[in-house]
Design an enzyme around this catalytic site. Sequence first.
Site, mmCIF file in Angstrom:
data_model
loop_
_atom_site.group_PDB
_atom_site.id
_atom_site.type_symbol
_atom_site.label_atom_id
_atom_site.label_comp_id
_atom_site.label_asym_id
_atom_site.label_seq_id
_atom_site.Cartn_x
_atom_site.Cartn_y
_atom_site.Cartn_z
ATOM 1 N N LYS A 1 -61.374 -11.957 72.443
ATOM 2 C CA LYS A 1 -60.326 -11.333 72.727
ATOM 3 C C LYS A 1 -59.636 -10.646 71.462
ATOM 4 O O LYS A 1 -58.283 -10.579 71.493
ATOM 5 C CB LYS A 1 -59.230 -11.967 73.767
ATOM 6 N N GLY B 1 -61.546 -23.439 84.882
ATOM 7 C CA GLY B 1 -62.141 -22.192 85.232
ATOM 8 C C GLY B 1 -62.690 -21.364 84.063
ATOM 9 O O GLY B 1 -62.095 -21.224 82.999
ATOM 10 N N GLN C 1 -61.493 -27.079 80.051
ATOM 11 C CA GLN C 1 -60.248 -27.409 79.445
ATOM 12 C C GLN C 1 -60.593 -27.188 77.849
ATOM 13 O O GLN C 1 -61.373 -26.430 77.519
ATOM 14 C CB GLN C 1 -59.693 -28.818 79.741
ATOM 15 N N LYS D 1 -64.501 -19.201 77.015
ATOM 16 C CA LYS D 1 -65.610 -20.093 76.729
ATOM 17 C C LYS D 1 -66.823 -19.627 77.489
ATOM 18 O O LYS D 1 -67.871 -19.518 77.332
ATOM 19 C CB LYS D 1 -65.576 -21.578 77.083
ATOM 20 N N ASP E 1 -58.740 -21.937 78.509
ATOM 21 C CA ASP E 1 -58.701 -20.456 78.651
ATOM 22 C C ASP E 1 -58.976 -19.497 77.502
ATOM 23 O O ASP E 1 -58.416 -18.549 77.286
ATOM 24 C CB ASP E 1 -57.196 -19.956 79.264
#
Length: 430
Positions: free
Chosen positions: A330, A41, A223, A17, A14
């Site tokens: 982020k 995800g 992952q 990527k 998370d």
Amino acid sequence: MAEATLVVGAMWGDEGKGKMIDVLSSKVQLCLRGQGGHNAGHTIVAGGTTYDFHLLPSGLVNPKCVNLIGSGCVVHVPSFFKELEDVKKKGLKTDDRIYISDRAHVDFDLFQAVDGLEEIELGKESIGTTKKDLDSPTFSSKAARSGMMIADVFDYDILEVKLRRLEDGYRKRFGDLLKYDVEEELERFKGYIEKLQPYVIDEVPLLRSAKQQKAKILVEGAQAIMLDISFGTYPYVTSSNCSVGGILAGLSLDWRSIKEVIGVVKAYTTRVGSGPFPTEQLNPTGEKLQQTGHEVGVTTGRKRRCGWLDLVVVKYSHEVNGYTSLNLTKLDILDDFETLEVATSYVHPSTGEALDSFPANGKVLAGVEVRYETLKGWKSSTFGAKRWEDLPTEARDYVEFIEKFVGVKVKYIGTGPDREHMIYRDSLPV
């Protein structure tokens, strides 16, 4: 010789990527997945549209990129077709651009039912899997040589014998707790055989051709290293190898073609599921990171656990994977903090000595004392910044502290969700 760039997660997943992969995939001819399945995800925001990828490689966003789900992956066929329909509804053209290796393993509904029951058996020691069919049973069956490759499903007689054998074994173990209808799944696969055929290929000739044509290749990690079954926080890990070595084991990619390995690092730390998390903040700081960063799992919808940036993890990750550069994501989520804590070492809970590396022993890891460096926050917006010079001095200090500690340059800095929200301190590797 083809040239390959690998993008891999440097923490617990998370990290963001998807955006790096999206940016790079516009410059390559092939985008590959070499491990994991649809429990991964990646979120990409492009042209105001948000795409959530799970099993499909994120390179589908870019119309000239061919995408491959490689031999090291596991494929839940219903999810493959559902995800394909979802991206088509958002305007993506996928014809002749997405393929599955015939050596990838099949992730049956049977495995989803079993995964949930195995978690129940573990009780308080449950791993916190996604219940997305594959955290254990699919890869377990592959290792036990009782599973099925995609190539097998085109021979219905083989499919029926093997699936009934698997179901019978699990039924003996779980009895009436196993809520699963083998007849229903077999009937559905009769319909999949013809529908699946156009997507299934032998990946070896594809990559041979890429090598001959000196193609640009992007390899997309699912992952991250701390969820790797060999190097992660075992047993609170996924069931595939998320390291560079593991990804290459799932693709027929010549190792000599690798030119760049980009480790993706979030500006703070998150993880989902159970397991030790030394810098987790179970306090207003953790809540602020979770809410400001919108930290909710793309695949599961679970809130992510949040904490300060852990450079012990990132440095360990680099020592396992050998990054040539870092993508820090982020950064803008930290805009409203007076000070920032950064983990730089762990102290053994029994001996009081600083640990030389990230510990394998879960009990030791759960009890470590974390030593932090305190850095000054910048208390101003970095959202959407596109130049290094646009960042406040304190934000640049934060980035440079990471570089110096890990020993790898932070070449790419994410300052928002869109593909344009990126600072490039160096040219792209492709």
